[in-house]
Design a protein around this motif. Structure first.
Motif, PDB file in Angstrom:
ATOM      1  N   SER A   1      -4.149 -32.786 -15.821  1.00 34.64           N
ATOM      2  CA  SER A   1      -3.606 -34.144 -15.896  1.00 34.64           C
ATOM      3  C   SER A   1      -3.145 -34.580 -14.507  1.00 34.64           C
ATOM      4  N   ARG A   2      -2.477 -33.654 -13.820  1.00 36.96           N
ATOM      5  CA  ARG A   2      -1.871 -33.981 -12.522  1.00 36.96           C
ATOM      6  C   ARG A   2      -2.922 -34.135 -11.414  1.00 36.96           C
ATOM      7  N   ASP A   3      -3.922 -33.238 -11.408  1.00 32.71           N
ATOM      8  CA  ASP A   3      -4.863 -33.230 -10.285  1.00 32.71           C
ATOM      9  C   ASP A   3      -6.146 -33.990 -10.572  1.00 32.71           C
ATOM     10  N   PHE A   4      -6.427 -34.256 -11.842  1.00 32.85           N
ATOM     11  CA  PHE A   4      -7.682 -34.957 -12.147  1.00 32.85           C
ATOM     12  C   PHE A   4      -7.449 -36.278 -12.892  1.00 32.85           C
ATOM     13  N   ASP A   5      -6.925 -36.208 -14.096  1.00 33.85           N
ATOM     14  CA  ASP A   5      -6.887 -37.413 -14.943  1.00 33.85           C
ATOM     15  C   ASP A   5      -6.162 -38.587 -14.271  1.00 33.85           C
ATOM     16  N   VAL A   6      -4.913 -38.333 -13.852  1.00 36.06           N
ATOM     17  CA  VAL A   6      -4.108 -39.461 -13.379  1.00 36.06           C
ATOM     18  C   VAL A   6      -4.600 -39.992 -12.016  1.00 36.06           C
ATOM     19  N   PRO A   7      -4.844 -39.105 -11.023  1.00 35.98           N
ATOM     20  CA  PRO A   7      -5.376 -39.657  -9.766  1.00 35.98           C
ATOM     21  C   PRO A   7      -6.719 -40.374  -9.945  1.00 35.98           C
ATOM     22  N   THR A   8      -7.572 -39.850 -10.813  1.00 35.20           N
ATOM     23  CA  THR A   8      -8.888 -40.498 -10.990  1.00 35.20           C
ATOM     24  C   THR A   8      -8.702 -41.849 -11.690  1.00 35.20           C
ATOM     25  N   ALA A   9      -7.719 -41.942 -12.594  1.00 34.33           N
ATOM     26  CA  ALA A   9      -7.440 -43.224 -13.249  1.00 34.33           C
ATOM     27  C   ALA A   9      -6.977 -44.246 -12.199  1.00 34.33           C
ATOM     28  N   ALA A  10      -6.051 -43.839 -11.333  1.00 30.16           N
ATOM     29  CA  ALA A  10      -5.579 -44.755 -10.279  1.00 30.16           C
ATOM     30  C   ALA A  10      -6.748 -45.173  -9.393  1.00 30.16           C
ATOM     31  N   ASN A  11      -7.608 -44.200  -9.061  1.00 25.93           N
ATOM     32  CA  ASN A  11      -8.753 -44.513  -8.187  1.00 25.93           C
ATOM     33  C   ASN A  11      -9.689 -45.537  -8.813  1.00 25.93           C
ATOM     34  N   HIS A  12      -9.834 -45.512 -10.140  1.00 21.20           N
ATOM     35  CA  HIS A  12     -10.693 -46.507 -10.786  1.00 21.20           C
ATOM     36  C   HIS A  12     -10.112 -47.905 -10.621  1.00 21.20           C
ATOM     37  N   PHE A  13      -8.792 -48.012 -10.770  1.00 18.22           N
ATOM     38  CA  PHE A  13      -8.188 -49.340 -10.564  1.00 18.22           C
ATOM     39  C   PHE A  13      -8.356 -49.782  -9.110  1.00 18.22           C
ATOM     40  N   PHE A  14      -8.132 -48.861  -8.166  1.00 14.04           N
ATOM     41  CA  PHE A  14      -8.299 -49.234  -6.749  1.00 14.04           C
ATOM     42  C   PHE A  14      -9.733 -49.688  -6.485  1.00 14.04           C
ATOM     43  N   TYR A  15     -10.659 -48.882  -6.974  1.00 19.01           N
ATOM     44  CA  TYR A  15     -12.076 -49.150  -6.683  1.00 19.01           C
ATOM     45  C   TYR A  15     -12.503 -50.517  -7.227  1.00 19.01           C
TER      46      TYR A  15
ATOM     47  N   VAL B   1     -13.996 -62.216 -24.011  1.00 23.99           N
ATOM     48  CA  VAL B   1     -13.070 -61.208 -24.546  1.00 23.99           C
ATOM     49  C   VAL B   1     -13.844 -59.923 -24.807  1.00 23.99           C
ATOM     50  N   VAL B   2     -13.344 -58.815 -24.253  1.00 22.93           N
ATOM     51  CA  VAL B   2     -14.038 -57.559 -24.522  1.00 22.93           C
ATOM     52  C   VAL B   2     -13.154 -56.621 -25.343  1.00 22.93           C
ATOM     53  N   GLY B   3     -13.781 -55.947 -26.303  1.00 24.04           N
ATOM     54  CA  GLY B   3     -13.095 -54.968 -27.138  1.00 24.04           C
ATOM     55  C   GLY B   3     -13.463 -53.584 -26.643  1.00 24.04           C
ATOM     56  N   GLN B   4     -12.464 -52.735 -26.433  1.00 22.22           N
ATOM     57  CA  GLN B   4     -12.728 -51.414 -25.852  1.00 22.22           C
ATOM     58  C   GLN B   4     -12.082 -50.332 -26.706  1.00 22.22           C
ATOM     59  N   ILE B   5     -12.845 -49.290 -26.995  1.00 21.41           N
ATOM     60  CA  ILE B   5     -12.378 -48.248 -27.910  1.00 21.41           C
ATOM     61  C   ILE B   5     -12.585 -46.887 -27.242  1.00 21.41           C
ATOM     62  N   ALA B   6     -11.523 -46.074 -27.211  1.00 18.55           N
ATOM     63  CA  ALA B   6     -11.579 -44.833 -26.428  1.00 18.55           C
ATOM     64  C   ALA B   6     -11.319 -43.602 -27.295  1.00 18.55           C
ATOM     65  N   PRO B   7     -11.807 -42.435 -26.825  1.00 18.17           N
ATOM     66  CA  PRO B   7     -11.572 -41.170 -27.531  1.00 18.17           C
ATOM     67  C   PRO B   7     -10.311 -40.468 -27.011  1.00 18.17           C
ATOM     68  N   TRP B   8     -10.103 -39.223 -27.436  1.00 16.57           N
ATOM     69  CA  TRP B   8      -8.851 -38.529 -27.120  1.00 16.57           C
ATOM     70  C   TRP B   8      -8.945 -37.555 -25.964  1.00 16.57           C
ATOM     71  N   ASN B   9     -10.103 -37.389 -25.374  1.00 19.50           N
ATOM     72  CA  ASN B   9     -10.182 -36.292 -24.399  1.00 19.50           C
ATOM     73  C   ASN B   9      -9.706 -36.644 -22.989  1.00 19.50           C
ATOM     74  N   PHE B  10      -9.856 -37.922 -22.581  1.00 14.99           N
ATOM     75  CA  PHE B  10      -9.316 -38.361 -21.289  1.00 14.99           C
ATOM     76  C   PHE B  10      -8.615 -39.702 -21.507  1.00 14.99           C
ATOM     77  N   PRO B  11      -7.476 -39.686 -22.203  1.00 13.33           N
ATOM     78  CA  PRO B  11      -6.913 -40.959 -22.695  1.00 13.33           C
ATOM     79  C   PRO B  11      -6.617 -41.998 -21.607  1.00 13.33           C
ATOM     80  N   LEU B  12      -5.891 -41.612 -20.558  1.00 11.30           N
ATOM     81  CA  LEU B  12      -5.552 -42.602 -19.535  1.00 11.30           C
ATOM     82  C   LEU B  12      -6.790 -42.932 -18.690  1.00 11.30           C
ATOM     83  N   LEU B  13      -7.546 -41.908 -18.379  1.00  9.28           N
ATOM     84  CA  LEU B  13      -8.731 -42.129 -17.546  1.00  9.28           C
ATOM     85  C   LEU B  13      -9.726 -43.068 -18.237  1.00  9.28           C
ATOM     86  N   MET B  14      -9.917 -42.874 -19.539  1.00 11.23           N
ATOM     87  CA  MET B  14     -10.843 -43.756 -20.271  1.00 11.23           C
ATOM     88  C   MET B  14     -10.314 -45.192 -20.291  1.00 11.23           C
ATOM     89  N   ALA B  15      -8.986 -45.340 -20.381  1.00 20.26           N
ATOM     90  CA  ALA B  15      -8.405 -46.685 -20.364  1.00 20.26           C
ATOM     91  C   ALA B  15      -8.685 -47.340 -19.008  1.00 20.26           C
TER      92      ALA B  15
END
Ligand code: NAP
Ligand code: MG
Length: 512
Positions: free
Chosen positions: A149-163, A185-199
């Motif tokens: 979560s610390r080294d992959f999910d959260v930094p990669t999520a932030a990077n997607h917003f930056f990018y 309007v877009v509808g988006q539905i995500a799974p449980w394996n990378f919750p923040l990153l998928m968002a």
């Protein structure tokens, strides 16, 4: 309150390798001295604020669900309740879509692109600022090791917003000589394996291209998406631009069927993906589907073997195998099969399974009881099919949902463990002799999301990547992600690409 240091049975048990003399077939046998362990190094829960209850985030406000229903979300490593979250029903979904439509027509499509970018940059920075809290919550709610979560999910999520913030005012360069327009309007539905990153993966490109969003996280891991809603509120995004609705399958279905939603972006199982495709057939809704996978990791005899073994371990045991692109099938060239299998078994033994909040943990908790049962069922199927099972000798924590890292040898191509997605820490090992044979075997699956090739020769890499029917092929590495790089599948792994410049396209209509 700091988490009590808990030596989760085998958690912390680490292999000290000692060499014994060469055996008669001249392979070195490794023995594991398990007499000492790492001291527990748990991350503190106190840095995470989790409310007792969460309402729905609609039109920039936290609103009570019209359904009047809440469900618990638990920590799969302890089975303790973390919080309860609202379940959005059809009426709640309608409220969110109306808010998103108003925000689109009255605000979001009218403001200059560079202003949109500023909001997205702000969200990116706030995700970075709250990285520690988000990582802890991700680990508590989903069971993945804190290191991930610390080294992959959260930094990669932030990077997607930056990018994607960077693209917002440059769409004319992304698609030269074409006029771009948002879809609405877009509808988006995500799974449980990378919750923040998928968002992040979904919301960032939608906003950059000028759309408004109704997003639904998975029922077992809703908390980081709800934290993201708090960030979005604090970032002062105009009300209704992003609406976050916790809920269950019927919430997703209501989003899919709502007549005023212009596009659906879905990540999840192939089964639900097919249902969505049927539900929107005959409408003008656009659709992208990121579905299941059964990735082949292929090791040739000229590969750097230790590196490849580490890559295979990372490929299937990373995030408990809860990865759509997990390297769940290993094809190893016959001449090196014995060595590779021995090294894999040794490495399996040294993996630390246990408390996901412990920074030493390699394999955390399985996301839910239901998923654990599915995995255990597949392990039984593998044994019944005649494959040979090998499991780490670790002890599992008494509470929570845990699974021993498992590998199967003597697997046949037709075995279910080689064909079906298990979504757990279970590796099926098969062998091959020639390039043609391995291509045929690797492609012989209904899926086509990812693959890995391990060889010393660049020409072989290119030869293989051309012939493998997979959306992503890694060479001499595995599970590497970057916001600039498109991701998506072939065949029953779905269609459409997320990430990179390609990830803008599903949210736009191109004219001219
Ligand atoms: P899932 O059961 O398909 O659920 C995915 C999402 O869809 C959840 O939010 C779920 O809600 C919702 N949903 C369920 N029924 C629905 C319906 N009829 N209409 C609309 N939405 C509905 O998948 P999962 O078990 O969460 O995730 C595991 C799967 O996701 C695996 O197959 C994996 O390969 C795939 N995956 C693919 C990728 C990729 O990029 N290709 C990435 C990650 C995961 P609730 O669960 O909250 O009820
Ligand atoms: Mg949970």
């Amino acid at each position: 309150m700091p988490v009590k240091a808990k030596p989760a049975s085998r958690a912390g048990k680490v292999a000290k390798k000692t060499m014994t003399p060469a055996t008669k077939n001249n392979t070195l046998k490794l023995k594991f001295d398990t007499s000492w362990t790492y001291a527990p190094a748990p991350e503190s829960k106190s840095a995470a604020i989790i409310n007792k209850q969460y309402d729905l985030f609609i039109d920039g406000k936290w609103q009570k669900p019209l359904s009047k229903t809440f469900i618990d979300t638990i920590n799969p490593a302890t089975e303790e309740k973390l919080s309860e979250v609202a379940v959005a029903n059809e009426a709640d979904v309608n409220k969110a879509v109306v808010a998103a439509r108003n925000a689109y027509e009255k605000v979001w499509k009218k403001i200059p692109a560079k202003e949109r970018a500023k909001y997205i940059f702000r969200i990116a920075r706030m995700v970075q600022e709250k990285a520690r809290e988000l990582s802890i919550i991700e680990t508590l709610d989903g069971g993945k090791p804190i290191r991930e979560s610390r080294d992959f999910d959260v930094p990669t999520a932030a990077n997607h917003f930056f990018y994607y913030a960077g693209w917002a005012d440059k769409l004319e360069y992304a698609f030269p000589n074409r006029k771009t327009a948002p879809l609405g309007v877009v509808g988006q539905i995500a799974p449980w394996n990378f919750p923040l990153l998928m968002a992040a993966w979904k919301i960032a490109p939608a906003l950059a291209t000028g759309n408004t969003v109704v997003f639904k996280p998975s029922k077992t891991t809703p908390l980081t998406a709800l934290k993201l809603a708090e960030i979005i509120e604090e970032a002062d995004l105009p009300p209704g631009v992003v609406n976050i609705l916790s809920g269950v399958g019927s919430t997703g279905d209501a989003i899919v069927r709502h007549p005023d939603v212009n596009k659906i972006a879905f990540t999840g199982s192939t089964e639900v993906g097919k249902m969505i495709q049927r539900a929107i057939a005959g409408t003008e809704k656009k659709l992208t589907l990121e579905l299941g996978g059964k990735a082949a990791n292929i090791i040739f005899e000229d590969a750097p073997i230790d590196q490849a073994v580490e890559g295979v371990i990372n490929g299937i045991f990373f995030n408990q195998g809860h990865v759509c692109c997990a390297g769940s099938r290993l094809y190893v060239q016959e001449s090196i099969a014995k060595t590779v299998i021995r090294k894999l078994k040794d490495r399996l033994e040294s993996l630390i399974v246990g408390d996901p909040l412990d920074k030493n943990t390699d394999i955390g908790a399985i996301n839910s009881r239901q998923q654990l049962e599915t995995i255990l069922e597949y392990i039984e199927i593998g044994k019944k099919e005649g494959a040979e099972m090998y499991q780490s000798s670790c002890n599992l924590p008494k509470k929570g949902f845990f699974c021993k890292p498992t590998l199967f040898t003597n697997v046949a191509q037709s075995n279910r463990i080689a064909q079906e997605e298990i979504f757990g820490p279970v590796l099926a090992i098969l062998t091959f002799r020639t390039d043609d044979e391995v291509i045929e075997k690797a492609n012989n699956t209904p899926y086509g999301l990812s693959a890995g090739v391990w060889t010393d020769k660049g020409s072989k890499v290119f030869n293989m990547t051309k012939r493998l029917r997979a959306g992503v092929v890694w060479a001499n590495t595995f599970n590497k992600f970057d916001p600039t790089s498109p991701f998506g599948g072939y065949k029953e792994s779905g269609f459409g690409r997320e990430g990179g410049l390609h990830g803008l396209l599903p949210y736009l209509s191109l004219k001219g």
